[in-house]
Write a protein that holds these residues in place. Structure first.
Motif, PDB file in Angstrom:
ATOM      1  N   VAL A  87      -2.838  -0.020  -4.164  1.00 22.51           N
ATOM      2  CA  VAL A  87      -2.501  -1.287  -3.642  1.00 22.51           C
ATOM      3  C   VAL A  87      -1.813  -1.910  -5.091  1.00 22.51           C
ATOM      4  CG1 VAL A  87      -3.247  -3.400  -3.124  1.00 22.51           C
ATOM      5  CG2 VAL A  87      -4.382  -1.342  -2.160  1.00 22.51           C
ATOM      6  N   SER A 142      -7.086 -11.942  -0.365  1.00 26.64           N
ATOM      7  CA  SER A 142      -6.663 -10.349   0.114  1.00 26.64           C
ATOM      8  C   SER A 142      -7.658  -9.630   0.746  1.00 26.64           C
ATOM      9  CB  SER A 142      -5.867  -9.719  -0.573  1.00 26.64           C
ATOM     10  OG  SER A 142      -4.717 -10.292  -1.320  1.00 26.64           O
ATOM     11  N   PRO A 198      -7.813   2.624   0.297  1.00 29.04           N
ATOM     12  CA  PRO A 198      -7.526   1.920   1.279  1.00 29.04           C
ATOM     13  C   PRO A 198      -6.467   2.376   2.149  1.00 29.04           C
ATOM     14  CG  PRO A 198      -7.185   1.203  -1.147  1.00 29.04           C
ATOM     15  CD  PRO A 198      -7.737   2.578  -1.172  1.00 29.04           C
ATOM     16  N   ILE A 253      -3.942  -3.352   4.498  1.00 26.29           N
ATOM     17  CA  ILE A 253      -3.842  -4.542   3.538  1.00 26.29           C
ATOM     18  C   ILE A 253      -3.537  -6.026   4.274  1.00 26.29           C
ATOM     19  CG2 ILE A 253      -3.562  -3.292   1.479  1.00 26.29           C
ATOM     20  CD1 ILE A 253      -0.452  -3.812   2.033  1.00 26.29           C
ATOM     21  N   ILE A 276      -8.538  -5.810   1.862  1.00 24.68           N
ATOM     22  CA  ILE A 276      -8.197  -4.566   1.856  1.00 24.68           C
ATOM     23  C   ILE A 276      -9.423  -3.561   2.463  1.00 24.68           C
ATOM     24  CG2 ILE A 276      -7.554  -2.680   0.427  1.00 24.68           C
ATOM     25  CD1 ILE A 276      -7.180  -5.193  -1.667  1.00 24.68           C
ATOM     26  N   LEU A 300       0.722  -1.187   0.140  1.00 23.08           N
ATOM     27  CA  LEU A 300      -0.016   0.046   0.045  1.00 23.08           C
ATOM     28  C   LEU A 300       0.955   0.874   0.066  1.00 23.08           C
ATOM     29  CD1 LEU A 300      -2.949   1.358   0.301  1.00 23.08           C
ATOM     30  CD2 LEU A 300      -2.625   1.325   2.723  1.00 23.08           C
TER      31      LEU A 300
END
Length: 108
Positions: free
Chosen positions: A41, A87, A77, A80, A89, A35
């Motif tokens: 991202v 994943s 975001p 993370i 976020i 990030l």
């Protein structure tokens, strides 16, 4: 070790993240996320996805790529997490879980 030899590392920031500072990195089982200070991202590692014939294929992304996923278009975001096959976020008002199969879109 060898006398006179020393280890050196090459920073990847300017090559892959532009002038953005990397604020967070998360390493999952076989993929990683970063990030940046501009709230972008990036991802790299093993990714999977269906090709245009419905066949699931895997490939390794050695170079960080910008995650331009539709799920991220409406959030900024802040955190993370790279897990086993997914994943997570999160932004101020929204939490997005991205299955590993959504990482790379369509093949070829």
């Amino acid at each position: 070790g060898n006398k006179g030899s020393k280890k050196s590392f090459t920073p990847i920031g300017k090559n892959y993240f532009g002038n953005n500072k990397v604020e967070l990195i998360s390493a999952g089982m076989d993929h990683s996320l970063a990030l940046t200070s501009s709230k972008q991202v990036y991802y790299w590692g093993l990714t999977t996805g269906e090709d245009n014939q419905g066949v699931v294929r895997a490939r390794v992304e050695n170079v960080p790529k910008l995650a331009d996923w539709p799920q991220l278009h409406n959030i900024s975001p802040e955190r993370i997490f790279a897990g086993l096959n997914y994943s997570v976020i999160s932004g101020k008002a929204k939490l997005v879980a991205v299955p590993e199969t959504n990482f790379n879109g369509e093949y070829g």
